[in-house]
Design an enzyme around this catalytic site. Structure first.
Site, PDB file in Angstrom:
ATOM      1  N   ARG A   4      21.829  61.701 -46.968  1.00 35.06           N
ATOM      2  CA  ARG A   4      21.904  63.009 -46.323  1.00 35.06           C
ATOM      3  C   ARG A   4      22.984  63.892 -46.928  1.00 35.06           C
ATOM      4  O   ARG A   4      24.149  63.524 -46.988  1.00 35.06           O
ATOM      5  CB  ARG A   4      22.178  62.850 -44.826  1.00 35.06           C
ATOM      6  CG  ARG A   4      22.273  64.187 -44.068  1.00 35.06           C
ATOM      7  CD  ARG A   4      22.512  63.988 -42.587  1.00 35.06           C
ATOM      8  NE  ARG A   4      21.436  63.253 -41.971  1.00 35.06           N
ATOM      9  CZ  ARG A   4      20.259  63.783 -41.633  1.00 35.06           C
ATOM     10  NH1 ARG A   4      20.024  65.064 -41.847  1.00 35.06           N
ATOM     11  NH2 ARG A   4      19.316  63.037 -41.088  1.00 35.06           N
TER      12      ARG A   4
ATOM     13  N   GLU B 276      15.325  57.585 -48.407  1.00 38.12           N
ATOM     14  CA  GLU B 276      14.962  58.852 -47.775  1.00 38.12           C
ATOM     15  C   GLU B 276      15.993  59.911 -48.137  1.00 38.12           C
ATOM     16  O   GLU B 276      17.199  59.670 -48.051  1.00 38.12           O
ATOM     17  CB  GLU B 276      14.912  58.697 -46.254  1.00 38.12           C
ATOM     18  CG  GLU B 276      14.755  60.007 -45.498  1.00 38.12           C
ATOM     19  CD  GLU B 276      15.196  59.915 -44.046  1.00 38.12           C
ATOM     20  OE1 GLU B 276      15.616  60.952 -43.488  1.00 38.12           O
ATOM     21  OE2 GLU B 276      15.137  58.815 -43.463  1.00 38.12           O
TER      22      GLU B 276
ATOM     23  N   LYS C   3      10.838  55.958 -35.630  1.00 33.04           N
ATOM     24  CA  LYS C   3      12.277  55.987 -35.886  1.00 33.04           C
ATOM     25  C   LYS C   3      12.996  56.083 -34.543  1.00 33.04           C
ATOM     26  O   LYS C   3      12.702  56.983 -33.741  1.00 33.04           O
ATOM     27  CB  LYS C   3      12.612  57.189 -36.758  1.00 33.04           C
ATOM     28  CG  LYS C   3      14.080  57.572 -36.794  1.00 33.04           C
ATOM     29  CD  LYS C   3      14.268  58.838 -37.621  1.00 33.04           C
ATOM     30  CE  LYS C   3      15.674  59.396 -37.491  1.00 33.04           C
ATOM     31  NZ  LYS C   3      15.885  60.574 -38.356  1.00 33.04           N
TER      32      LYS C   3
ATOM     33  N   GLY D  82      24.390  55.787 -37.316  1.00 25.89           N
ATOM     34  CA  GLY D  82      25.589  55.002 -37.056  1.00 25.89           C
ATOM     35  C   GLY D  82      25.552  53.559 -37.529  1.00 25.89           C
ATOM     36  O   GLY D  82      26.433  52.782 -37.175  1.00 25.89           O
TER      37      GLY D  82
END
Length: 214
Positions: free
Chosen positions: A28, A51, A141, A170
C-alpha cells in the site's frame, strides 16, 4: 503461477491462487520502485499473491510495473482498495488478475463479475458475510482483522462453513499464526517484508504450513 479467469469469478479461482501459501503481500502506497522491490521479496520468500492498492496515479503506475514483473515469473497480481465500477475497469486495464475491496458493495461486486475478474470484498459482520454469500462469493476479505480479533473467525465458521477468509489489517510475523490457527485461510502482510527478522519468521510460517491440506 498463471491462472485463467473465466466468467465464474468465484471460489475456484481463489482456491487455485491461494493454494501455494497461506500468506499474501499488500503493497500500500509504496511507490513504483519500492513496490517492485517488495513484490520480488515476497515472491522470493514463497508468497505468490501480491496486491497493490489502487488509490493514486502513482499506485496505478506501481500496479502496472508489478504486473509486468509478475508476468515474468508467472505470478498473478491483484489490485486493492477498489471502491467503484470505474476502478474495476482501470484495474482490469492495468492487468490486475483479481480485485480486493475494503468493504462490501454489491454494485462493485457485480461490476467485477461482469468483467470476469475475481473479487475479494471486505466484511466485518455476519450480515455482510451473508450478503456476500448471496452474491455468489465464497472467498472474502475480513477487515480490519486485528480489530475483529482471531475469535471472530472461529465464530464465523459455524454459520458459514463454506466461506474462506483472507485476514487483512494489522497482521505481521508476530500474529499471523494466531489467525491461521483460528481458521483464516490466508493472512496478509505488508511492511513486515522490509524487516529482516520478520522475513525469517514469515519464512518459517510458510515452511511449517507447506504440508497442511488447504
Amino acid at each position: 503461477m498463471t491462472i485463467t479467469t473465466d466468467a465464474a469469478t468465484g471460489g475456484d479461482w481463489f482456491d487455485t491462487a491461494f493454494a501455494g501459501a497461506p500468506l499474501m503481500a499488500i503493497l500500500r502506497g509504496m511507490g513504483l520502485e519500492r513496490s517492485a522491490r517488495l513484490s520480488e521479496t515476497a515472491w522470493d520468500l514463497g508468497i505468490d499473491s501480491v496486491e497493490v492498492p489502487l488509490q493514486t496515479d502513482e499506485d496505478e503506475r506501481a500496479l502496472r510495473a508489478v504486473v509486468a514483473l509478475g508476468a515474468q515469473r508467472a505470478k498473478s497480481v491483484g489490485a486493492g482498495t477498489i471502491l467503484t465500477p470505474a476502478q474495476v475497469a482501470l484495474a482490469a486495464d492495468a492487468g490486475a488478475a483479481y480485485l480486493v475491496s475494503p468493504g462490501l458493495d454489491p454494485v462493485v461486486v457485480r461490476a467485477a463479475q461482469e468483467a470476469g475478474i475475481p473479487i475479494l470484498p471486505g466484511v466485518a459482520t455476519p450480515s455482510e458475510v451473508q450478503l456476500a454469500v448471496s452474491l455468489g462469493l465464497t472467498w472474502l476479505k475480513a477487515f480490519p482483522a486485528t480489530w475483529l480479533g482471531s475469535g471472530w473467525f472461529r465464530h464465523m465458521r459455524g454459520p458459514f462453513p463454506q466461506v474462506r477468509f483472507v485476514a487483512t489489517g494489522g497482521l505481521d510475523a508476530s500474529n499471523v499464526e494466531e489467525y491461521l490457527a483460528a481458521g483464516v485461510r490466508v493472512a496478509a502482510v505488508g511492511s513486515a517484508l522490509e524487516n529482516a527478522s520478520q522475513l525469517e519468521r514469515l519464512a518459517e510460517v510458510l515452511r511449517s504450513r507447506s504440508g497442511i491440506a488447504r
